[in-house]
Write an enzyme that holds these catalytic residues in place. Structure first.
Site, short mmCIF file in Angstrom:
data_model
loop_
_atom_site.label_atom_id
_atom_site.label_comp_id
_atom_site.label_asym_id
_atom_site.label_seq_id
_atom_site.Cartn_x
_atom_site.Cartn_y
_atom_site.Cartn_z
N ASP A 54 0.82 -1.26 0.01
CA ASP A 54 0.17 0.04 0.11
C ASP A 54 0.90 1.16 0.10
O ASP A 54 1.46 1.59 1.01
CB ASP A 54 -0.93 -0.14 1.39
CG ASP A 54 -1.76 1.41 1.29
OD1 ASP A 54 -1.66 1.99 0.42
OD2 ASP A 54 -2.48 1.25 2.25
N ASP B 82 -17.39 3.89 0.62
CA ASP B 82 -16.22 3.73 1.26
C ASP B 82 -16.12 3.46 2.79
O ASP B 82 -17.22 3.22 3.17
CB ASP B 82 -15.22 4.90 0.77
CG ASP B 82 -13.65 4.49 0.80
OD1 ASP B 82 -13.13 3.59 1.57
OD2 ASP B 82 -13.09 5.10 -0.03
N ASP C 206 -10.54 -3.69 -0.77
CA ASP C 206 -9.20 -2.82 -0.66
C ASP C 206 -8.34 -3.14 0.28
O ASP C 206 -8.54 -4.33 1.14
CB ASP C 206 -9.96 -1.46 -0.35
CG ASP C 206 -8.91 -0.17 -0.59
OD1 ASP C 206 -7.65 -0.48 -0.98
OD2 ASP C 206 -9.10 0.92 -0.19
N ARG D 245 -7.73 -4.16 -4.84
CA ARG D 245 -6.56 -3.53 -5.26
C ARG D 245 -5.15 -4.43 -5.49
O ARG D 245 -4.51 -4.10 -6.37
CB ARG D 245 -6.30 -2.69 -4.19
CG ARG D 245 -5.17 -1.56 -4.45
CD ARG D 245 -5.08 -0.44 -3.53
NE ARG D 245 -4.54 -0.92 -2.35
CZ ARG D 245 -4.41 -0.05 -0.97
NH1 ARG D 245 -5.01 1.16 -1.09
NH2 ARG D 245 -4.13 -0.60 0.00
N ASP E 9 -4.11 4.16 -5.30
CA ASP E 9 -4.39 5.59 -4.91
C ASP E 9 -3.43 6.48 -5.49
O ASP E 9 -2.51 7.04 -5.36
CB ASP E 9 -4.04 5.84 -3.46
CG ASP E 9 -5.08 4.92 -2.53
OD1 ASP E 9 -5.91 4.56 -3.14
OD2 ASP E 9 -4.62 4.70 -1.35
N HIS F 71 -13.20 8.32 -8.53
CA HIS F 71 -13.07 8.24 -7.01
C HIS F 71 -12.26 9.58 -6.34
O HIS F 71 -11.84 10.12 -7.16
CB HIS F 71 -12.38 6.98 -6.68
CG HIS F 71 -12.19 6.55 -5.40
ND1 HIS F 71 -13.10 6.82 -4.40
CD2 HIS F 71 -11.22 5.94 -4.52
CE1 HIS F 71 -12.80 6.40 -3.10
NE2 HIS F 71 -11.64 5.81 -3.36
#
Ligand SMILES: *[C@@H]1O[C@H](CO)[C@@H](O)[C@H](O)[C@H]1NC(C)=O
Ligand SMILES: *[C@@H]1O[C@H](CO)[C@@H](O)[C@H](O)[C@H]1NC(C)=O
Ligand SMILES: *[C@@H]1O[C@H](CO)[C@@H](O)[C@H](O)[C@H]1NC(C)=O
Length: 960
Positions: free
Chosen positions: A284, A411, A524, A584, A600, A658
């Site tokens: 991440d 979310d 996610d 993701r 992201d 998003h």
């Protein structure tokens, strides 16, 4: 996403990635060790020979499987074994596996990556007669595959080297640079000796290579520190180094996911573009760089090596942290793979062209699951739509401004204290009511379910998982705990089959009473993201089912969570409905489950520009159903950037807007004109073309073809297109797209490789065919962007756009026919109910449309007669039922218009399917066959109004 506090601390969004959170090669003990070999070798003046050999040079041959004993002169007492499998399918796929056998330590290397990545962990072997082996002086040669291909695998005994060749030309060479090394298991006290032993001298002679030279002493081989974390490394060093050379190619592609060009630039050597190797380690990463070899959220260890004369591929089934160095030379491209653990399990895909590579990868890792059709339409997401009123407001306001919308997303804030499955009752007092109200508009919802589970006994997901003993463990056997959105959290170990049925049950409507059939899921943070863990993930020495460490399975982990959620959605209804789960994290094989996105990203021009290449890389590696957040997750894009992003997003397989919690609201309806109208146009363009997208998804699901196809795939012999990664074709549909990614761009160049005319999709202007590859300069004010129809294509589009795609199911089609330079065209339309699995039993309609010169018309003076036909698609014959529920349902769906672009002159007569005269309108203009100097002109247009035909059943229309 990353913690709110950190994000707030970083506003405004000008800061880039926190490099120090992630390891470089030099900060990883295994990469340091393995790269050290390459470095010393590069710096050494004497010849360097691999210590590995086939020894004794024997082979055992068992009907398509050949086994060789391998030893290293540095450790003669250690035994390795190489297995070569010739596979039955795929026209000559070879699988190479190597492992240390019977280690005295009792330790084993992870050998189950294939179990997860491949459709069949042990793909069928070719029959006894399908390959042959001969041993010559110092080498063994296996001949396999189709006779005419003359595929050979030559295994040189000493030093160990494998060469795959086609028709006598080497295409893949393993260990050419002598960097192959499998660190054997050893006890800690067995320190690497700097003294050259007798055995080494015997074999290595005068080149000065000894154990210490090959395995430089490394203090962190048994325990490694990174910032405040200590990795206990209970199995000690077990890294794997392999160099793979692709002679005779100029480009390699693949290895997603990286924010890098599609044609991978060098990481070593005189032309190095990056200073660190490409890294595959699912993490991440916060505000990732727009041009970098750093690891991102997903990993597919697949490469294509390509030249004008041949293409080959490799799939390296390794799930551990892996760094790959790349260097182009005048003889080919060298790659050096450095993995922390695992066996060698390498598949050689013989090509010889990209089209075959896709089939070969599909045989191994599967194809894109045919998604529910609505999921190919527009998705609106934000962190967060705060409550039910907000959600309903979004519905209403989209309707008010006439912008279609299929899916509204929630979310993390929708869940009480981020305890997923438990809705926040204050803001979402009646989730079923809300889902049903959204569904009443023909729309769907997606809610996030992340893998971190809040560690409170009152939370049933936690207490269940704890009782079932299916949580990821620490090295000491206790449950691993870490910090995430939920605060103190635990993670389910989806490698443990005991978790599977349980997880499925969590999604049944009986268990999850707040869910309905129109609610779908977003997974996610499944790398997984652990805020207080090393590299924002779980420690490598955490333990999964079977005793394997996270180190061994790290990159596979996210895919298993994605799979299980997907399975749960399939099973919650009877008959089953197609699932939609956005993930993701991904690995080789994730395409069998559902969609992914590029994580992201930032709302900046450079991030936007880089997305096309990232998506192309995913697509060629099998992961077609992918998209990038429209507008960028972080930051506040200017209206211009947002419009450009919508225009590009309308041509990404997965189309979702998003935005981060701290960004200004940016739903399209909030903008004044002209921004809102331009966004509306882009979204409506997507809806007009949904039939075309579904064709491409269908081809991907049956053939493994990518949906976004780069130039080298469509024109594998056109060298000038090999590095082009900012434009692409949509499936095999004849649509060429180039996102405008430059701020203020008033013109945009599109590269045309073939000698067909191209037609502007929006204006129907014609760019005449040219004999040689060329660039077109198109005018691209903010309202325009290059979408071109390749001459020779037929596009089934819809002109009536409704507020959501399911409401359009019985609307008529328009066939846009763009004539080739020889005056013909063809296309397809695949349709089914869009949500169920009836298509597997033949409940679908699949037509092939063609416009050809009719024999009758050919001889006639002035004008050419043509026949437009609709017939069952030739590939459909076996499965499509003569009469099926879907065909009956859409029996009345008509073709309301046929638009033929590029006819040379107005016809004299048009006869419909029953011989009746069809009304037409003619607008004179340029003909398809016109030769030009690239001068853009309006194409001639013949519009047949109400031609009286439908999308079911055969028919023909005669144009004379
Ligand atoms: C993995 O290795 C073990 C031990 O050598 C062996 O028993 C097992 O069959 C191997 N599994 C696969 C999938 O190769
Ligand atoms: C996906 O899940 C099914 C059962 O739920 C299992 O059989 C299969 O092995 C799983 N595959 C992966 C890649 O997780
Ligand atoms: C097309 O334009 C690109 C970028 O400007 C350039 O590199 C390329 O050489 C051009 N190709 C042709 C055939 O003119």
């Amino acid at each position: 996403m990353r913690p709110i506090l950190w994000a707030l601390a970083l506003a405004p969004f000008t800061l880039a990635v926190k490099h120090e959170d992630f390891k470089t090669c030099a900060q990883s003990s295994f990469c340091r060790r393995l790269k050290g070999i390459a470095k010393r070798q590069a710096e050494s003046t004497s010849t360097f020979t691999s210590p590995y050999s086939v020894s004794p040079p024997t082979i055992s041959d068992d009907e398509g499987r050949y086994t060789f004993p391998i030893t290293s002169s540095l450790y003669p007492e250690i035994r390795f074994e190489l297995r070569v499998d010739v596979l039955a399918e795929g026209n000559g796929i070879v699988r190479l596996r190597m492992d240390e056998v019977a280690s005295s330590t009792g330790l084993r290397r992870y050998n189950e990556t294939a179990r997860w990545a491949l459709v069949e962990a042990e793909p069928m072997l070719a029959g006894a007669g399908d390959s042959s082996v001969r041993t010559e002086k110092g080498k063994t040669v296996i001949r396999y595959g189709p006779k005419e291909a003359k595929l050979e695998l030559e295994i040189q005994h000493s030093p160990f080297k494998i060469t795959q060749s086609r028709e006598g030309r080497a295409q893949v060479v393993i260990n050419e640079k002598s960097l192959f090394h499998m660190e054997h298991f050893r006890k800690k006290k067995e320190k690497v000796e700097a003294v050259v032993g007798e055995a080494e001298q015997m074999v290595l002679g005068g080149d000065g290579v000894d154990r210490a030279w090959f395995e430089e002493e490394d203090d962190e081989a048994f325990e490694e520190r990174f910032r405040q974390w200590t990795d206990s490394k209970p199995k000690g060093p077990e890294a794997l180094s392999v160099d793979i050379t692709f002679p005779g190619v100029e480009h390699i592609y693949g290895l997603p996911e990286h924010a890098s060009p599609l044609s991978l630039p060098d990481t070593v050597g005189p032309h190095a573009h990056y200073s660190d190797p490409y890294r595959l380690y699912n993490v991440d990463i916060f505000e990732y760089l727009a041009d970098s070899p750093m690891a991102l959220y997903g990993a597919i260890p697949l490469l294509h090596a390509h030249s004008a004369s041949h293409s080959v591929g490799i799939l390296n089934l390794v799930g551990s942290d892996t760094f790959v160095d790349v260097e182009h030379t005048h003889t080919g491209v060298h790659t050096h793979w450095m993995s922390e653990s695992g066996i060698l399990d390498l598949l050689l895909l013989p090509g010889p062209r990209p089209s075959e590579l896709f089939k070969q990868n599909a045989i191994l890792t599967g194809t894109t699951a045919l998604p529910p059709q609505w999921s190919t339409a527009y998705h609106q997401c934000r962190w967060n739509y705060v409550d039910e009123t907000d959600v309903m407001d979004v519905q209403r306001r989209f309707d008010e401004v006439d912008i279609p919308l299929d899916v509204t997303w929630l979310d993390i804030e929708h869940a009480e204290e981020h305890r997923y499955f438990d809705w926040d009752a204050k803001h979402f007092p009646d989730p079923v009511r809300m889902q049903e109200a959204v569904a009443a508009k023909g729309r769907k919802m997606v809610a996030i379910i992340d893998p971190h589970i809040k560690k409170v006994d009152s939370f049933r997901i936690y207490s269940d998982a704890k009782d079932l003993d299916i949580l990821v463990k620490k090295a000491d056997g206790s449950n691993f705990e870490g910090w995430c959105w939920t605060g103190s959290s635990v993670w389910v170990d989806f490698f443990n089959p005991n978790s599977w049925d349980w997880w499925t049950r969590m999604f049944s409507f009986a268990t999850w009473k707040d869910s309905t059939p129109s609610l779908f899921i977003w997974n996610d943070m499944n790398e997984p993201s652990v805020f207080d863990g090393p590299e924002i993930s779980v420690p490598r020495d955490t333990i999964h089912h079977g005793g394997w460490e996270n180190r061994d399975v790290h990159n596979i982990n996210g895919m298993l969570f994605h799979n299980q959620t997907t399975q749960a959605l399939i099973q919650r209804e009877s008959p089953a409905q197609r699932p939609f789960v956005l993930s993701r994290s991904f690995f080789a094989g994730s395409q069998r489950f559902s969609a992914i996105w590029t994580g992201d990203n930032m709302g900046t021009w450079d991030h936007f520009a880089g997305e096309t290449a990232m998506l192309l890389s995913n697509n060629i590696a099998g992961m077609s159903f992918s998209g990038a957040d429209i507008g960028g997750f972080f930051g506040n894009p200017s209206p211009e950037l947002l419009v450009r992003w919508y225009q590009a997003g309308a041509f990404m397989p997965f189309m979702r807007a998003h935005a981060h919690l701290d960004t200004k609201r940016r739903e399209p309806y909030l903008y004044p004109e002209p921004t809102r109208g331009l966004i509306r146009d882009a979204v409506r363009t997507r809806y007009a073309l949904l039939g075309v997208w579904y064709n491409a998804f269908h081809d991907a699901s049956t053939q493994g073809w990518p949906i976004m196809r780069p130039q080298y795939v469509v024109f594998p012999e056109d060298k000038d297109g090999f590095a082009v990664d900012d434009q692409y074709y949509v499936g095999g549909e004849g649509l060429l797209v180039k996102p405008v990614t430059r701020e203020g761009a008033t013109t945009t160049e599109v590269y045309i490789a073939d000698d067909q005319p191209y037609y502007d999709y929006f204006t129907h202007s014609l760019h005449p065919a040219q004999a040689t590859p060329h660039n077109l300069t198109l005018s691209t004010p903010l309202s325009a962007y290059p979408v071109l129809i390749q001459g020779g294509s037929i596009l089934p589009i819809r002109q009536r756009i409704r507020r959501s795609s399911p409401l359009m199911w019985q609307d008529p089609y328009t066939l846009i026919i763009a004539l080739s330079k020889s005056g013909e065209a063809e296309g397809q339309l695949y349709s089914d109910d869009g949500t169920g699995y009836g298509y597997e039993g033949g409940e679908y309609v699949w037509r092939r449309f063609s416009l050809s010169l009719s024999a009758k018309g050919k001889g006639k003076k002035g004008g050419k007669g043509r026949m437009l036909r609709s017939e069952r698609h030739p590939d459909s014959m076996e499965k499509e039922k003569e009469r099926n529920g879907w065909a009956e349902k859409v029996g009345h769906v008509g073709v309301e218009q046929v638009v033929v672009l590029g006819l040379e002159e107005e016809p004299r007569d048009v006869k419909g399917a029953r011989g009746e005269r069809v009304e037409w309108k003619w607008e004179a203009g340029a003909a398809a066959g016109a030769s030009g100097k690239g001068e853009e002109e309006r194409a001639s247009r013949l519009v047949l109004k109400k031609p009286g035909v439908g999308i079911v059943g055969d028919w023909q229309i005669e144009i004379s």
